[in-house]
Design a protein around this motif. Structure first.
Motif, PDB file in Angstrom:
ATOM      1  N   ALA A  61       0.830  -1.210   0.000  1.00  0.00           N
ATOM      2  CA  ALA A  61       0.000   0.000   0.000  1.00  0.00           C
ATOM      3  C   ALA A  61       0.866   1.264   0.000  1.00  0.00           C
ATOM      4  O   ALA A  61       0.591   2.230  -0.739  1.00  0.00           O
ATOM      5  N   THR A  62       1.908   1.253   0.823  1.00  0.00           N
ATOM      6  CA  THR A  62       2.812   2.426   0.879  1.00  0.00           C
ATOM      7  C   THR A  62       3.505   2.636  -0.458  1.00  0.00           C
ATOM      8  O   THR A  62       3.609   3.770  -0.956  1.00  0.00           O
ATOM      9  N   LEU A  63       3.956   1.540  -1.066  1.00  0.00           N
ATOM     10  CA  LEU A  63       4.646   1.636  -2.351  1.00  0.00           C
ATOM     11  C   LEU A  63       3.696   2.093  -3.451  1.00  0.00           C
ATOM     12  O   LEU A  63       4.094   2.837  -4.360  1.00  0.00           O
ATOM     13  N   ASP A  64       2.428   1.649  -3.373  1.00  0.00           N
ATOM     14  CA  ASP A  64       1.426   2.118  -4.343  1.00  0.00           C
ATOM     15  C   ASP A  64       1.254   3.627  -4.250  1.00  0.00           C
ATOM     16  O   ASP A  64       1.186   4.331  -5.272  1.00  0.00           O
ATOM     17  N   ASN A  65       1.166   4.139  -3.032  1.00  0.00           N
ATOM     18  CA  ASN A  65       0.974   5.583  -2.827  1.00  0.00           C
ATOM     19  C   ASN A  65       2.155   6.402  -3.344  1.00  0.00           C
ATOM     20  O   ASN A  65       1.991   7.533  -3.807  1.00  0.00           O
ATOM     21  N   LEU A  66       3.348   5.818  -3.251  1.00  0.00           N
ATOM     22  CA  LEU A  66       4.551   6.524  -3.712  1.00  0.00           C
ATOM     23  C   LEU A  66       4.859   6.282  -5.184  1.00  0.00           C
ATOM     24  O   LEU A  66       5.857   6.800  -5.711  1.00  0.00           O
ATOM     25  N   ASN A  67       4.003   5.502  -5.850  1.00  0.00           N
ATOM     26  CA  ASN A  67       4.245   5.130  -7.257  1.00  0.00           C
ATOM     27  C   ASN A  67       5.625   4.488  -7.415  1.00  0.00           C
ATOM     28  O   ASN A  67       6.381   4.771  -8.345  1.00  0.00           O
ATOM     29  N   ALA A  68       5.947   3.623  -6.453  1.00  0.00           N
ATOM     30  CA  ALA A  68       7.297   3.075  -6.377  1.00  0.00           C
ATOM     31  C   ALA A  68       7.552   1.969  -7.397  1.00  0.00           C
ATOM     32  O   ALA A  68       8.706   1.644  -7.669  1.00  0.00           O
ATOM     33  N   TRP A  69       6.498   1.403  -7.975  1.00  0.00           N
ATOM     34  CA  TRP A  69       6.714   0.317  -8.936  1.00  0.00           C
ATOM     35  C   TRP A  69       7.394   0.851 -10.197  1.00  0.00           C
ATOM     36  O   TRP A  69       8.162   0.139 -10.841  1.00  0.00           O
ATOM     37  N   GLN A  70       7.124   2.089 -10.529  1.00  0.00           N
ATOM     38  CA  GLN A  70       7.823   2.714 -11.646  1.00  0.00           C
ATOM     39  C   GLN A  70       9.312   2.866 -11.315  1.00  0.00           C
ATOM     40  O   GLN A  70      10.179   2.680 -12.168  1.00  0.00           O
ATOM     41  N   ALA A  71       9.591   3.208 -10.051  1.00  0.00           N
ATOM     42  CA  ALA A  71      10.986   3.327  -9.616  1.00  0.00           C
ATOM     43  C   ALA A  71      11.695   1.971  -9.688  1.00  0.00           C
ATOM     44  O   ALA A  71      12.858   1.886 -10.083  1.00  0.00           O
ATOM     45  N   GLU A  72      10.978   0.902  -9.306  1.00  0.00           N
ATOM     46  CA  GLU A  72      11.568  -0.438  -9.381  1.00  0.00           C
ATOM     47  C   GLU A  72      11.899  -0.793 -10.829  1.00  0.00           C
ATOM     48  O   GLU A  72      12.953  -1.360 -11.124  1.00  0.00           O
ATOM     49  N   SER A  73      10.990  -0.434 -11.738  1.00  0.00           N
ATOM     50  CA  SER A  73      11.244  -0.673 -13.157  1.00  0.00           C
ATOM     51  C   SER A  73      12.460   0.113 -13.634  1.00  0.00           C
ATOM     52  O   SER A  73      13.263  -0.374 -14.439  1.00  0.00           O
ATOM     53  N   GLN A  74      12.599   1.318 -13.117  1.00  0.00           N
ATOM     54  CA  GLN A  74      13.734   2.164 -13.492  1.00  0.00           C
ATOM     55  C   GLN A  74      15.050   1.553 -13.019  1.00  0.00           C
ATOM     56  O   GLN A  74      16.052   1.583 -13.735  1.00  0.00           O
ATOM     57  N   ILE A  75      15.054   0.984 -11.817  1.00  0.00           N
ATOM     58  CA  ILE A  75      16.258   0.315 -11.304  1.00  0.00           C
ATOM     59  C   ILE A  75      16.667  -0.816 -12.230  1.00  0.00           C
ATOM     60  O   ILE A  75      17.831  -0.946 -12.617  1.00  0.00           O
ATOM     61  N   ARG A  76      15.700  -1.636 -12.611  1.00  0.00           N
ATOM     62  CA  ARG A  76      16.012  -2.799 -13.447  1.00  0.00           C
ATOM     63  C   ARG A  76      16.446  -2.374 -14.853  1.00  0.00           C
ATOM     64  O   ARG A  76      17.256  -3.054 -15.496  1.00  0.00           O
ATOM     65  N   THR A  77      15.916  -1.262 -15.341  1.00  0.00           N
ATOM     66  CA  THR A  77      16.340  -0.751 -16.652  1.00  0.00           C
ATOM     67  C   THR A  77      17.807  -0.338 -16.611  1.00  0.00           C
ATOM     68  O   THR A  77      18.590  -0.664 -17.513  1.00  0.00           O
ATOM     69  N   ILE A  78      18.188   0.382 -15.546  1.00  0.00           N
ATOM     70  CA  ILE A  78      19.587   0.811 -15.394  1.00  0.00           C
ATOM     71  C   ILE A  78      20.504  -0.404 -15.281  1.00  0.00           C
ATOM     72  O   ILE A  78      21.576  -0.462 -15.897  1.00  0.00           O
ATOM     73  N   LEU A  79      20.083  -1.397 -14.481  1.00  0.00           N
ATOM     74  CA  LEU A  79      20.894  -2.605 -14.308  1.00  0.00           C
ATOM     75  C   LEU A  79      21.084  -3.332 -15.631  1.00  0.00           C
ATOM     76  O   LEU A  79      22.159  -3.844 -15.934  1.00  0.00           O
ATOM     77  N   SER A  80      20.034  -3.355 -16.433  1.00  0.00           N
ATOM     78  CA  SER A  80      20.111  -4.019 -17.734  1.00  0.00           C
ATOM     79  C   SER A  80      21.054  -3.278 -18.671  1.00  0.00           C
ATOM     80  O   SER A  80      21.878  -3.895 -19.355  1.00  0.00           O
ATOM     81  N   ARG A  81      20.957  -1.949 -18.679  1.00  0.00           N
ATOM     82  CA  ARG A  81      21.810  -1.156 -19.588  1.00  0.00           C
ATOM     83  C   ARG A  81      23.286  -1.282 -19.240  1.00  0.00           C
ATOM     84  O   ARG A  81      24.138  -1.262 -20.127  1.00  0.00           O
ATOM     85  N   LEU A  82      23.581  -1.403 -17.953  1.00  0.00           N
ATOM     86  CA  LEU A  82      24.972  -1.506 -17.522  1.00  0.00           C
ATOM     87  C   LEU A  82      25.408  -2.955 -17.313  1.00  0.00           C
ATOM     88  O   LEU A  82      26.493  -3.209 -16.785  1.00  0.00           O
ATOM     89  N   HIS A  83      24.539  -3.901 -17.714  1.00  0.00           N
ATOM     90  CA  HIS A  83      24.859  -5.336 -17.666  1.00  0.00           C
ATOM     91  C   HIS A  83      25.248  -5.771 -16.255  1.00  0.00           C
ATOM     92  O   HIS A  83      26.314  -6.363 -16.023  1.00  0.00           O
TER      93      HIS A  83
END
Length: 645
Positions: A119-141
């Motif tokens: 619920a807290t993560l939903d309110n902070l729109n944190a799932w987009q942030a999680e996606s952003q972390i994984r995108t960066i990790l993928s780009r930098l292998h």
């Protein structure tokens, strides 16, 4: 302007590190910050980020400005995973994501806690942030579940870089971002930064990296900051002209001061008629001379060479070696002859250092053998700096208790030798643990070059060296008559030194190529990891060749067409009256544009240029870009009309 400095002063001990620094950063600028080791570049970054205060002056930041910094130092004893390390770059949101993922793994039955966190993560729109972390990790292998503490130095640098990038800050401050990164990682970083929408200030000694990334270069020299618009090559020309002008001005000043000193020391009659205004002017000149900060000396390296080795240095016969069922070297055969300078390049972890250990006989291959030539004297530069004891001093390391060392048949005092590598007597007597990264690198080179050798082995020697020391190192290695084996990720260093390149192409295969890095790129365009180090699209000719090869009919007709084009020369057409008038006018048009271009560059080189209103700065930069575009068009048109004559 989004961030700036106004009249910044900082003194550390007796040294004025920053002397009346004024600086402004515009949106989307990419500024390279250069200067000698110890000049204060990292200090300047810390002042910009707010992690350090100055003695005087003002730091100006836009409202709600988001700044992130990549520090030189890598944190130790971190038991977190890569994902968790990168997530901490998102502050509160990142902490909640870390807690949520840990709860899912370690306390999956605690449904109430999981629901609250969701619920807290939903309110902070944190799932987009999680996606952003994984995108960066993928780009930098970067594999997200690996432990940070188990990573190599290069991988740790990439993780810290991902942590700085993940929140898309307005200003990104990077301190030596390419240190310990392999070439594919450097090129990946370059591509990322070229598309980055924020502003960037970075410290780097990687010349290829600066050429590709920097839109402006700032040079911190003796406490003063000067700026050159237009990239690294523009800076090199401007810096050389500036130093020449400074030397000339100092020479004129010193000549005039000497004349005035002669005048003031005349006999009694001259003292009676002494002009008091002239005396005051002389006193001011003396004060100016005493405050002048002389440019730091240039390192004076010389390599101590031993008697020539035999013509054969080493013969590598069917060498095979692997770790954990992963081939490092597979059926490798090569002959190293005296005088060759061989670069080993490839991604981190592919086995470059392992192959060097096998060649030197420090590691036995699982299959095959290495035969050494005669009279080999080896000097080894270790990238891990393991040969340095933290509590010893530079004098003790080089002299080993003696006051003098033998160097190319001559006796030299240890302190004098260390001063050739820019160590003051005070720094030479301090424990090595207090030395900077650049000082440690210079000390290792001093230790290396004091040993007689005819085979130099250098494992990433360019890390932490400033540009002037790097240039001198290149000169000495090019003059060296012995054999050199070296590992480096500095593309320009490889181009300057290497006569031969061994490329780790994956699965234990090592390609052997003539020349340096650029020569390898030209010789081999289907390498398994070449796609990571060059993003040049295929030319039309290459695409046409592929199409022709896949279609025999097209190939035949294309070849016939090519034959016809060779047999029938192109007919030259006479220029029309209008085209001739245009051709006559183009040279004067180019001359006018180049004159305006030179005037604008001179204006931008002035120290007070970036103290103007931002609108004026942007207008000047836009005009310079417009002129460059017009010049390209004019030259292209001129060439086309000349060919048509």
């Amino acid at each position: 302007m989004i961030i700036g400095l106004k009249n910044i002063h900082l003194r550390i001990g007796t040294t004025q590190i920053l002397d009346n620094i004024t600086f402004s950063l515009l949106p989307q600028e990419r500024v390279a910050l250069l200067g000698r080791n110890g000049a204060g570049k990292s200090t300047l970054l810390r002042i910009l980020s707010g992690h350090q205060t100055s003695d005087e002056g003002e730091v100006i930041r836009s409202d709600n400005l988001h700044i992130r910094t990549l520090e030189q130092n890598i944190p130790r004893d971190q038991n977190a995973t890569i994902f968790e390390m990168v997530a901490t770059g998102l502050d509160k949101t990142g902490g909640l994501l870390i807690e949520y993922n840990k709860t899912l793994i370690e306390d999956a039955e605690n449904l109430n806690k999981i629901a609250d966190l969701q619920a807290t993560l939903d309110n902070l729109n944190a799932w987009q942030a999680e996606s952003q972390i994984r995108t960066i990790l993928s780009r930098l292998h970067l594999p997200e579940q690996l432990k940070f503490s188990n990573l190599s130095g290069g991988m740790k640098r990439r993780v810290m870089l991902a942590k700085a990038l993940v929140c898309n800050p307005d200003v990104l401050l990077l301190d030596e971002p390419t240190n310990h990164l392999d070439i594919p990682a450097i090129v990946t970083l370059e591509n990322y930064l070229l598309n980055y929408r924020g502003a960037i200030i970075f410290i780097s000694h990687d010349r290829n990296f600066m050429r590709r990334i920097a839109t402006r270069v700032c040079d911190l020299d003796r406490g003063h900051l000067m700026s050159w618009q237009g990239g690294y090559d523009t800076y090199l020309k401007g810096k050389q002209a500036h130093l020449a002008a400074e030397e000339k001005a100092n020479a004129l000043f010193d000549k005039r001061l000497a004349q005035e000193e002669i005048w003031i020391r005349r006999g009694v009659e001259a003292r009676r008629t002494r002009n008091q205004g002239r005396v005051r002017a002389l006193l001011e000149m003396r004060q100016t001379f005493s405050e002048r900060r002389q440019r730091l000396g240039v390192a004076r390296m010389q390599v101590q060479e031993a008697e020539n080795s035999g013509k054969l240095v080493a013969e590598i016969q069917n060498v095979f070696h692997q770790f954990d069922q992963k081939p490092i070297v597979r059926e490798f055969n090569a002959i190293i002859t005296r005088g060759e300078k061989i670069a080993l390049i490839g991604p981190n972890g592919t086995g470059k250092t392992t192959l060097i250990q096998i060649i030197l006989g420090k590691l036995q291959p699982q299959q095959g053998k290495v035969r050494h030539g005669s009279r080999l004297e080896v000097a080894y530069f270790n990238q891990l700096r393991q040969t340095l004891s933290e509590q010893t001093t530079a004098i003790d390391l080089i002299g080993a208790g003696k006051e003098f060392i033998e160097l190319n048949g001559q006796t030299k005092h240890v302190m004098s030798y260390l001063q050739d590598f820019l160590f003051t007597p005070n720094r030479a007597r301090q424990p090595i643990e207090s030395l900077s990264g650049g000082e440690r690198a210079r000390l290792l080179l001093a230790q290396l070059f004091s040993q007689p050798s005819n085979l130099l082995v250098l494992d990433e020697p360019t890390n932490d060296l400033d540009l002037e020391t790097l240039d001198l190192l290149e000169e000495r290695l090019m003059e060296y008559t012995g054999t050199i084996l070296f590992v480096s990720h500095d593309r320009e260093f490889i181009n300057q030194i290497a006569t031969r390149t061994w490329v780790f192409e994956g699965n234990g295969i090592i390609g052997d190529y003539v020349g340096g890095y650029d020569d390898w790129i030209r010789q081999r365009n289907n390498d398994p990891w070449l796609s990571h180090v060059t993003n040049q699209p295929q030319t039309n000719a290459q695409n046409e060749k592929k199409t022709n090869q896949s279609n025999p009919l097209t190939s035949t007709s294309a070849e016939q067409s090519q034959e016809n084009s060779v047999q029938t020369p192109n007919k030259k057409h006479k220029l029309s009256y209008k085209e001739q008038k245009e051709l006559d006018h183009i040279p004067s048009q180019i001359e006018t544009l180049e004159h305006e271009q030179n005037e604008l560059v001179k204006e931008m080189m002035k120290t007070n240029f970036y103290q103007q209103a931002s609108s004026q700065i942007i207008q000047t930069q836009q005009r310079l870009t417009e002129i460059e575009h017009k010049l390209q068009i004019a030259y292209a048109r001129w060439e086309a009309l000349e060919q048509k004559k």
